[in-house]
Design a protein around this motif. Structure first.
Motif, PDB file in Angstrom:
ATOM      1  N   ILE A  63      14.659  37.357  -3.421  1.00  0.00           N
ATOM      2  CA  ILE A  63      14.188  36.115  -4.037  1.00  0.00           C
ATOM      3  C   ILE A  63      15.009  34.932  -3.512  1.00  0.00           C
ATOM      4  CG2 ILE A  63      13.157  37.044  -6.154  1.00  0.00           C
ATOM      5  CD1 ILE A  63      15.805  36.589  -7.573  1.00  0.00           C
ATOM      6  N   SER A  64      14.453  33.753  -3.708  1.00  0.00           N
ATOM      7  CA  SER A  64      15.043  32.554  -3.140  1.00  0.00           C
ATOM      8  C   SER A  64      15.034  31.432  -4.175  1.00  0.00           C
ATOM      9  CB  SER A  64      14.215  32.162  -1.920  1.00  0.00           C
ATOM     10  OG  SER A  64      14.626  30.923  -1.445  1.00  0.00           O
ATOM     11  N   ALA A  65      16.035  30.557  -4.100  1.00  0.00           N
ATOM     12  CA  ALA A  65      16.159  29.481  -5.098  1.00  0.00           C
ATOM     13  C   ALA A  65      15.334  28.253  -4.754  1.00  0.00           C
ATOM     14  CB  ALA A  65      17.632  29.084  -5.238  1.00  0.00           C
ATOM     15  N   HIS A  66      15.235  27.943  -3.467  1.00  0.00           N
ATOM     16  CA  HIS A  66      14.688  26.616  -3.123  1.00  0.00           C
ATOM     17  C   HIS A  66      13.181  26.492  -3.273  1.00  0.00           C
ATOM     18  CE1 HIS A  66      12.951  27.177   1.006  1.00  0.00           C
ATOM     19  NE2 HIS A  66      13.657  28.291   0.912  1.00  0.00           N
ATOM     20  N   LYS A  67      12.501  27.615  -3.545  1.00  0.00           N
ATOM     21  CA  LYS A  67      11.067  27.515  -3.797  1.00  0.00           C
ATOM     22  C   LYS A  67      10.762  27.407  -5.282  1.00  0.00           C
ATOM     23  CE  LYS A  67      10.112  29.894   0.439  1.00  0.00           C
ATOM     24  NZ  LYS A  67       9.091  30.276   1.365  1.00  0.00           N
TER      25      LYS A  67
ATOM     26  N   GLY B 202      20.046  32.484  -2.709  1.00  0.00           N
ATOM     27  CA  GLY B 202      19.024  33.494  -2.949  1.00  0.00           C
ATOM     28  C   GLY B 202      19.698  34.748  -3.461  1.00  0.00           C
ATOM     29  N   ALA B 203      18.912  35.792  -3.644  1.00  0.00           N
ATOM     30  CA  ALA B 203      19.514  37.031  -4.131  1.00  0.00           C
ATOM     31  C   ALA B 203      18.705  38.228  -3.658  1.00  0.00           C
ATOM     32  CB  ALA B 203      19.578  37.027  -5.659  1.00  0.00           C
ATOM     33  N   LEU B 204      19.412  39.345  -3.561  1.00  0.00           N
ATOM     34  CA  LEU B 204      18.766  40.615  -3.289  1.00  0.00           C
ATOM     35  C   LEU B 204      19.028  41.529  -4.478  1.00  0.00           C
ATOM     36  CD1 LEU B 204      17.296  42.590  -1.350  1.00  0.00           C
ATOM     37  CD2 LEU B 204      19.551  43.225  -0.460  1.00  0.00           C
ATOM     38  N   TYR B 205      17.932  42.039  -5.033  1.00  0.00           N
ATOM     39  CA  TYR B 205      18.065  43.066  -6.060  1.00  0.00           C
ATOM     40  C   TYR B 205      18.195  44.403  -5.346  1.00  0.00           C
ATOM     41  CZ  TYR B 205      16.434  46.738  -9.156  1.00  0.00           C
ATOM     42  OH  TYR B 205      16.319  47.923  -9.842  1.00  0.00           O
ATOM     43  N   VAL B 206      19.219  45.180  -5.717  1.00  0.00           N
ATOM     44  CA  VAL B 206      19.394  46.515  -5.128  1.00  0.00           C
ATOM     45  C   VAL B 206      19.537  47.513  -6.275  1.00  0.00           C
ATOM     46  CG1 VAL B 206      20.728  47.955  -3.534  1.00  0.00           C
ATOM     47  CG2 VAL B 206      20.684  45.470  -3.202  1.00  0.00           C
TER      48      VAL B 206
ATOM     49  N   ASN C  47      28.694  31.150  -2.659  1.00  0.00           N
ATOM     50  CA  ASN C  47      28.236  29.766  -2.807  1.00  0.00           C
ATOM     51  C   ASN C  47      28.009  29.518  -4.296  1.00  0.00           C
ATOM     52  OD1 ASN C  47      26.790  27.376  -2.899  1.00  0.00           O
ATOM     53  ND2 ASN C  47      25.010  28.184  -1.810  1.00  0.00           N
ATOM     54  N   ILE C  48      29.101  29.262  -5.004  1.00  0.00           N
ATOM     55  CA  ILE C  48      28.984  29.192  -6.466  1.00  0.00           C
ATOM     56  C   ILE C  48      28.135  28.015  -6.955  1.00  0.00           C
ATOM     57  CG2 ILE C  48      30.296  28.999  -8.633  1.00  0.00           C
ATOM     58  CD1 ILE C  48      32.181  31.020  -7.455  1.00  0.00           C
ATOM     59  N   PRO C  49      28.274  26.826  -6.383  1.00  0.00           N
ATOM     60  CA  PRO C  49      27.341  25.773  -6.826  1.00  0.00           C
ATOM     61  C   PRO C  49      25.889  26.199  -6.608  1.00  0.00           C
ATOM     62  CG  PRO C  49      29.096  24.834  -5.483  1.00  0.00           C
ATOM     63  CD  PRO C  49      29.232  26.324  -5.385  1.00  0.00           C
ATOM     64  N   GLY C  50      25.618  26.847  -5.493  1.00  0.00           N
ATOM     65  CA  GLY C  50      24.267  27.325  -5.200  1.00  0.00           C
ATOM     66  C   GLY C  50      23.814  28.369  -6.205  1.00  0.00           C
ATOM     67  N   ILE C  51      24.677  29.304  -6.503  1.00  0.00           N
ATOM     68  CA  ILE C  51      24.350  30.370  -7.457  1.00  0.00           C
ATOM     69  C   ILE C  51      24.072  29.782  -8.837  1.00  0.00           C
ATOM     70  CG2 ILE C  51      25.362  32.317  -8.745  1.00  0.00           C
ATOM     71  CD1 ILE C  51      26.852  33.043  -6.071  1.00  0.00           C
ATOM     72  N   MET C  52      24.921  28.836  -9.252  1.00  0.00           N
ATOM     73  CA  MET C  52      24.741  28.241 -10.577  1.00  0.00           C
ATOM     74  C   MET C  52      23.482  27.376 -10.638  1.00  0.00           C
ATOM     75  SD  MET C  52      27.041  29.866 -11.910  1.00  0.00           S
ATOM     76  CE  MET C  52      26.760  29.302 -13.596  1.00  0.00           C
ATOM     77  N   GLY C  53      23.215  26.691  -9.536  1.00  0.00           N
ATOM     78  CA  GLY C  53      21.978  25.907  -9.463  1.00  0.00           C
ATOM     79  C   GLY C  53      20.761  26.828  -9.488  1.00  0.00           C
TER      80      GLY C  53
ATOM     81  N   VAL D 109      16.173  29.128 -12.435  1.00  0.00           N
ATOM     82  CA  VAL D 109      15.487  30.302 -12.987  1.00  0.00           C
ATOM     83  C   VAL D 109      15.221  30.098 -14.479  1.00  0.00           C
ATOM     84  CG1 VAL D 109      15.730  32.778 -13.509  1.00  0.00           C
ATOM     85  CG2 VAL D 109      16.376  31.894 -11.247  1.00  0.00           C
ATOM     86  N   GLU D 110      16.240  29.615 -15.192  1.00  0.00           N
ATOM     87  CA  GLU D 110      16.050  29.347 -16.631  1.00  0.00           C
ATOM     88  C   GLU D 110      14.881  28.408 -16.856  1.00  0.00           C
ATOM     89  OE1 GLU D 110      20.648  29.685 -18.280  1.00  0.00           O
ATOM     90  OE2 GLU D 110      19.627  27.746 -18.317  1.00  0.00           O
ATOM     91  N   LEU D 111      14.859  27.331 -16.063  1.00  0.00           N
ATOM     92  CA  LEU D 111      13.806  26.329 -16.233  1.00  0.00           C
ATOM     93  C   LEU D 111      12.439  26.884 -15.843  1.00  0.00           C
ATOM     94  CD1 LEU D 111      15.743  23.286 -14.719  1.00  0.00           C
ATOM     95  CD2 LEU D 111      15.125  23.584 -17.135  1.00  0.00           C
ATOM     96  N   ALA D 112      12.411  27.721 -14.806  1.00  0.00           N
ATOM     97  CA  ALA D 112      11.133  28.257 -14.322  1.00  0.00           C
ATOM     98  C   ALA D 112      10.554  29.289 -15.285  1.00  0.00           C
ATOM     99  CB  ALA D 112      11.309  28.880 -12.940  1.00  0.00           C
ATOM    100  N   PHE D 113      11.440  30.075 -15.899  1.00  0.00           N
ATOM    101  CA  PHE D 113      10.958  31.177 -16.742  1.00  0.00           C
ATOM    102  C   PHE D 113      10.854  30.822 -18.216  1.00  0.00           C
ATOM    103  CE2 PHE D 113      11.771  33.274 -12.801  1.00  0.00           C
ATOM    104  CZ  PHE D 113      10.788  34.255 -12.746  1.00  0.00           C
ATOM    105  N   ASP D 114      11.326  29.639 -18.563  1.00  0.00           N
ATOM    106  CA  ASP D 114      11.101  29.134 -19.909  1.00  0.00           C
ATOM    107  C   ASP D 114       9.642  28.663 -19.925  1.00  0.00           C
ATOM    108  OD1 ASP D 114      11.704  28.417 -22.435  1.00  0.00           O
ATOM    109  OD2 ASP D 114      12.574  26.480 -21.918  1.00  0.00           O
TER     110      ASP D 114
END
Lengths: 137, 390
Positions: free
Chosen positions: B199-203, B211-215, B240-246, B251-256
């Motif tokens: 998954i990716s954050a910027h979309k 972004g992240a990989l689920y394993v 990339n902690i600012p990136g991860i936190m962003g 995600v919170e905003l998208a899934f609310d």
């Protein structure tokens, strides 16, 4: 380092190209042209049609139609602008470099679009020679 | 008036995301593995982010590996699984319509001695599960299929394909590149039965570069990069902690209100498709209609004209879209996805993709619908090809 590792803005157009794309010159069909030529293949992504009206060996009007990208449309505009009012001989001497220089350059990837407009012009001029029965003076 | 209808390429960063990121650049900037307060605060923040992101796909927090985006996540998934399982077999199955971040890695693996099958798709972009079954062997270590096609919005029946794969060979891993489908369609790794998911954050209105990989727990995978191990040995280097936190904030905003978001996108989609089909003749829809299409994607070819010209004309009116035209790519070949679904090159050249999110406004769609018919008409007037003859 290979160029492809650092190349940026491969598809960026000059302001001149964009201007001629936004406000193309000599675009559209011509009624009763002296010669018409078509080059390209829609399957390959572009097709170009050029109309010339030639009177007393002078190109009095030039128009084109394009199924193509911005580079194609801009090149068509520039090519027709450059040959209007010129003699057939002068038009025959026009080079692809003169056209692209007048556009401020084109991205390397888009050169084939420029070549298409140029090839269509050459074909139209050849057709005119064949029709009028005279080779270059 | 502007209309940003290229959310499938990237999105603007939500102001709350930017605010969250600033905090982790200016205040809590510490390295998460160190024991002083700044470090523990960063580590605790990453743990929270991990939970939010894991929850959004039905995984466990410890199954999330942060990456620089879906491209890196796909690379780690494919090469990481391939290298770690090469003793079991060297066969991989994917499809012809995957994103280049999957296809280019597969091509690389072929050069390294792996065998890759690229499955065909039907005219709407669907993989026939039978074709997967036919290609599966005891040597198959990995199957990688995106759940949503990024160009034409086809929602693949991943669950059914996973079932076939796992029934044939329990040890064959299943990877999903979910970059195009994340926050557009429901994703539950448990329900889907997948082992890896990118998954990716910027979309989703998060930052670029995250972004992240689920394993899935127990997956045999090895790192493809080596270096200083911070929080994950699978992906070394300082996070990339600012990136991860962003990302987590996005995600919170998208899934609310997720269901309301889907309903909103469906409404925009119906409005745009209806408008295009009512107002413009000689159009061809790419991808399926109805529930099997991502609610965030619309893709039409406008016959007789070329996509880049449409794109640049729309841009003159503040409308951003994407095109499948060859002329807009480095290779000057039409979109591999449109080719794979059997679209003729001359039609593919006139393809325009409109993509949006839950934050896209109806008036943006209306602006596009006002401008688009004029643009198409103008360009058709100056084309030597008659659309009705194509």
């Amino acid at each position: 380092m290979p160029a492809e590792y650092t190349e940026r803005s491969l598809l960026r157009y000059t302001e001149k190209v964009l201007e001629l794309f936004r406000n193309p010159k000599n675009m559209g069909e011509m009624k009763d042209p002296t010669v018409v030529a078509v080059e390209g293949d829609p399957q390959c992504g572009d097709m170009f049609k050029m109309f010339l009206r030639i009177e007393n060996n002078k190109i009095v009007d030039a128009k084109f139609l394009s199924f193509g990208c911005a580079a194609n449309i801009a090149t068509g505009s520039m090519t027709t602008e450059l040959i209007k009012g010129k003699s057939v001989e002068e038009a025959e001497k026009l080079t692809i470099k003169q056209i692209t220089d007048a556009l401020g350059g084109l991205p390397a990837l888009k050169m084939h679009c420029a070549v298409l407009a140029y090839k269509t012009l050459k074909k139209a001029l050849q057709e005119y020679r064949a029709k009028s029965g005279g080779a270059s003076a | 008036m502007k209309a940003y209808l290229d959310c499938g390429s990237t999105t603007w960063t939500h102001p709350q995301v930017v605010q969250e990121m600033r905090k982790y650049m200016e205040e809590d900037f510490g390295h998460p593995i160190f024991l002083y307060e700044l470090g523990t605060r960063a580590a605790a923040a990453v743990d929270r982010a991990r939970e939010v992101i894991a929850h959004s796909i039905g995984g466990k927090p410890e199954e999330i590996v942060f990456t620089s985006g879906a491209t890196e996540a796909n690379d780690i998934a494919l090469r990481g699984v391939a290298y770690a399982n090469r003793n079991r077999g060297r066969h991989i199955i994917t499809t012809k319509v995957e994103n280049p971040s999957v296809l280019r890695v597969c091509e690389r693996l072929e050069k390294e001695g792996f065998k890759v099958d690229y499955l065909p798709v039907d005219s709407e972009g669907f993989v026939d599960p039978k074709t997967v079954e036919e290609k599966l062997t005891n040597e198959t270590i990995l199957v990688s299929i995106g759940n949503v096609n990024d160009e034409i919005g086809t929602i693949q029946n991943v669950e059914e394909i996973v079932k076939i794969v796992k029934e044939r060979n329990q040890h064959t891993y299943f990877h999903v590149n979910a970059a195009a489908g994340y926050a557009r369609v429901p994703i539950d790794v448990g329900h889907m039965g997948v082992d890896l998911l990118s998954i990716s954050a910027h979309k989703i209105h998060g930052p670029k570069g995250a972004g992240a990989l689920y394993v899935r727990e127990g997956t045999r995978i090895e790192p493809i990069d080596y270096g200083y191990i911070s929080l994950s040995a699978l992906r070394p280097g300082t996070e990339n902690i600012p990136g991860i936190m962003g990302f987590a904030k996005a995600v919170e905003l998208a899934f609310d209100h997720f269901d309301a978001h889907i309903a909103h996108m469906r409404k925009l989609q119906a409005r745009l498709m209806q408008g295009i089909e009512d107002k413009i003749p000689h159009v061809v829809l790419h991808g399926p209609r109805g529930e099997k299409r991502s609610p965030a994607n619309v893709n039409y070819s406008f016959k007789g004209i070329e996509g880049e010209s449409i794109l640049l004309r729309l841009d003159m009116h503040g409308i951003a879209v994407a095109t499948g035209s060859a002329c807009s790519t480095r290779k000057l070949e039409p979109s591999h996805v449109l080719s794979a679904i059997g679209v003729k090159p001359e039609i593919a050249h006139g393809a325009i993709r409109f993509t949006f999110t839950w934050l896209t406004e109806e008036k943006e769609i209306d602006h596009a619908l006002e401008v688009l018919p004029r643009v198409i008409e103008d360009l058709r007037r100056i084309s030597p090809i008659k659309p009705e003859e194509m």
